[in-house]
Design an enzyme around this catalytic site. Structure first.
Site, PDB file in Angstrom:
ATOM      1  N   CYS A  46       0.845  -1.190   0.000  1.00  0.00           N
ATOM      2  CA  CYS A  46       0.000   0.000   0.000  1.00  0.00           C
ATOM      3  C   CYS A  46       0.884   1.245   0.000  1.00  0.00           C
ATOM      4  O   CYS A  46       1.784   1.372   0.837  1.00  0.00           O
ATOM      5  CB  CYS A  46      -0.905  -0.006   1.230  1.00  0.00           C
ATOM      6  N   CYS A 118      -7.867  -4.786 -10.640  1.00  0.00           N
ATOM      7  CA  CYS A 118      -7.375  -3.709 -11.494  1.00  0.00           C
ATOM      8  C   CYS A 118      -6.987  -2.559 -10.570  1.00  0.00           C
ATOM      9  O   CYS A 118      -7.843  -1.901  -9.983  1.00  0.00           O
ATOM     10  CB  CYS A 118      -8.491  -3.304 -12.450  1.00  0.00           C
TER      11      CYS A 118
HETATM   12 FE    FE Z   1      -2.965   1.015   3.384  1.00  0.00          FE
END
Ligand code: FE
Length: 129
Positions: A46, A118
């Site tokens: 992330c 995606c």
């Molecule tokens: Fe995160």
């Protein structure tokens, strides 16, 4: 107030493109991101909180211009929401840990899962193996 503070926090920490995608549910232009044509071995994390999200092992060329994966590193590292921004509802994929928007998941992916995650390059960082 809490949401405003959180927004302020991420605005200061993310670059403009990452902020737009992760915190404003934006979408980068196809073929414009740094990972759609990226083939190194490692793990995609992330871009906001660093959580492990996708492995290069599950990455494939979907032809869409966005990095595409057939499954997350762990199902419990992502969460899903139904997104009604366009007429046909889509399933939005978010980082479970920080709530950052990653992209969408579709049912037209390759085996073994048949799913296509995606994802926006701007929502990801990469850790080389
Ligand atoms: Fe995160």
């Amino acid at each position: 107030m809490k949401a405003k503070l959180r927004d302020f926090y991420w605005k200061r920490r993310l670059n403009e493109e990452a902020y737009k995608v992760l915190r404003r549910r934006g979408t980068e232009r196809a073929f414009s991101g740094k990972f759609w044509n990226h083939h190194e071995k490692g793990v995609y994390t992330c871009g906001a909180c660093g959580e492990k999200l996708f492995s290069s092992e599950t990455k494939y060329d979907s032809g869409t211009g966005w990095p595409s994966f057939y499954e997350p590193v762990k199902e419990s590292n992502v969460k899903f929401e139904t997104c009604n921004k366009i007429i046909v509802p889509r399933t939005e994929v978010l980082c479970k840990k920080c709530g950052g928007h990653l992209g969408h998941v579709f049912k037209d992916g390759p085996q073994p899962t048949g799913e296509r995650y995606c994802v926006n390059s701007a929502a990801l960082s990469f850790k080389k193996e």
